[in-house]
Design a protein around this motif. Structure first.
Motif, PDB file in Angstrom:
ATOM      1  N   ASP A 149      54.417  23.274  31.983  1.00 29.34           N
ATOM      2  CA  ASP A 149      55.697  23.200  32.948  1.00 29.34           C
ATOM      3  C   ASP A 149      55.708  24.146  33.614  1.00 29.34           C
ATOM      4  O   ASP A 149      55.730  25.304  33.224  1.00 29.34           O
ATOM      5  N   GLU A 164      57.819  25.345  36.091  1.00 25.17           N
ATOM      6  CA  GLU A 164      58.931  26.034  36.089  1.00 25.17           C
ATOM      7  C   GLU A 164      58.956  27.128  34.922  1.00 25.17           C
ATOM      8  O   GLU A 164      59.127  28.193  35.061  1.00 25.17           O
ATOM      9  N   GLY A 216      58.354  27.370  39.699  1.00 20.14           N
ATOM     10  CA  GLY A 216      59.363  26.163  39.860  1.00 20.14           C
ATOM     11  C   GLY A 216      59.585  25.753  41.470  1.00 20.14           C
ATOM     12  O   GLY A 216      60.219  24.760  41.407  1.00 20.14           O
ATOM     13  N   PHE A 217      59.036  26.340  42.382  1.00 24.32           N
ATOM     14  CA  PHE A 217      59.170  25.970  43.621  1.00 24.32           C
ATOM     15  C   PHE A 217      57.907  25.041  43.926  1.00 24.32           C
ATOM     16  O   PHE A 217      56.826  25.615  43.871  1.00 24.32           O
ATOM     17  N   GLN A 218      58.128  23.893  44.152  1.00 22.06           N
ATOM     18  CA  GLN A 218      57.127  23.048  44.771  1.00 22.06           C
ATOM     19  C   GLN A 218      57.345  22.548  46.322  1.00 22.06           C
ATOM     20  O   GLN A 218      58.669  22.113  46.717  1.00 22.06           O
ATOM     21  N   VAL A 229      52.515  24.872  44.639  1.00 18.20           N
ATOM     22  CA  VAL A 229      53.439  25.585  43.613  1.00 18.20           C
ATOM     23  C   VAL A 229      53.490  27.060  44.064  1.00 18.20           C
ATOM     24  O   VAL A 229      52.664  27.642  44.484  1.00 18.20           O
ATOM     25  N   ASP A 271      58.759  30.885  44.436  1.00 13.08           N
ATOM     26  CA  ASP A 271      60.143  30.791  45.172  1.00 13.08           C
ATOM     27  C   ASP A 271      60.018  30.481  46.599  1.00 13.08           C
ATOM     28  O   ASP A 271      58.766  30.601  47.061  1.00 13.08           O
ATOM     29  N   LYS A 277      62.825  16.843  43.081  1.00  8.60           N
ATOM     30  CA  LYS A 277      63.032  16.265  41.811  1.00  8.60           C
ATOM     31  C   LYS A 277      61.599  15.540  41.648  1.00  8.60           C
ATOM     32  O   LYS A 277      61.149  14.701  42.380  1.00  8.60           O
TER      33      LYS A 277
END
Length: 150
Positions: free
Chosen positions: A55, A57, A62-64, A109, A112, A140
């Motif tokens: 995962d 994140e 978490g930024f893609q 990825v 931030d 999402k």
């Protein structure tokens, strides 16, 4: 490839950590024939490897973003240089050459927006042969890491 091979593939795509014994049970074979089929699928390249799905994140990525690359020139040497440079950027987790415009699609990825901006300015914007980069942010994931249909 027959229906049993396809069942083996379906089970392993759902859980790549299955023991051969459990896999054999699920596909209706005894262990020995299941093991032979599994090894043949691996040997022939149908199964290209095993890995953990991490995962992003959970590990601070978490930024893609999706980055569309349009080439200024597409001679052989420039394409090779671009593809080698893209392959050397660890934050590019998927890169695909496309027909038409744009020429490439990169999935990137980062931690931030600030990290993405730095990557964009220092690595992506300096890729050889690039005319234009266009980025969009991933809001999402609707479908991700789906097994191939059997």
């Amino acid at each position: 490839m027959d229906i049993v091979d396809r069942k083996i593939l379906a089970e392993l795509q759902e859980d790549g950590r299955l023991s051969v014994t459990e896999l054999a049970h699920r596909v209706g074979l005894s262990v020995s024939p299941c093991h032979r089929r599994l090894r043949e699928l691996e040997r022939s390249g149908v199964i290209s490897g095993y890995r953990a799905l991490v995962d992003a994140e959970a590990v601070g990525l978490g930024f893609q973003a999706l980055v569309f690359v349009t080439m200024l020139q597409e001679d052989r040497d420039t394409v090779i240089a671009l593809e080698e440079a893209v392959a050397a950027i660890p934050q590019v987790v998927r890169a695909e050459r496309l027909f038409g415009d744009p020429d490439y699609l990169l999935r990137v990825v980062s931690a931030d927006l600030a990290a993405f901006r730095t990557l964009y300015d220092e690595a992506l914007a300096t890729l050889p042969g690039v005319q234009r980069l266009s980025s969009t942010l991933v809001m999402k994931h609707v479908v991700q890491d789906r097994p191939l249909p059997s």
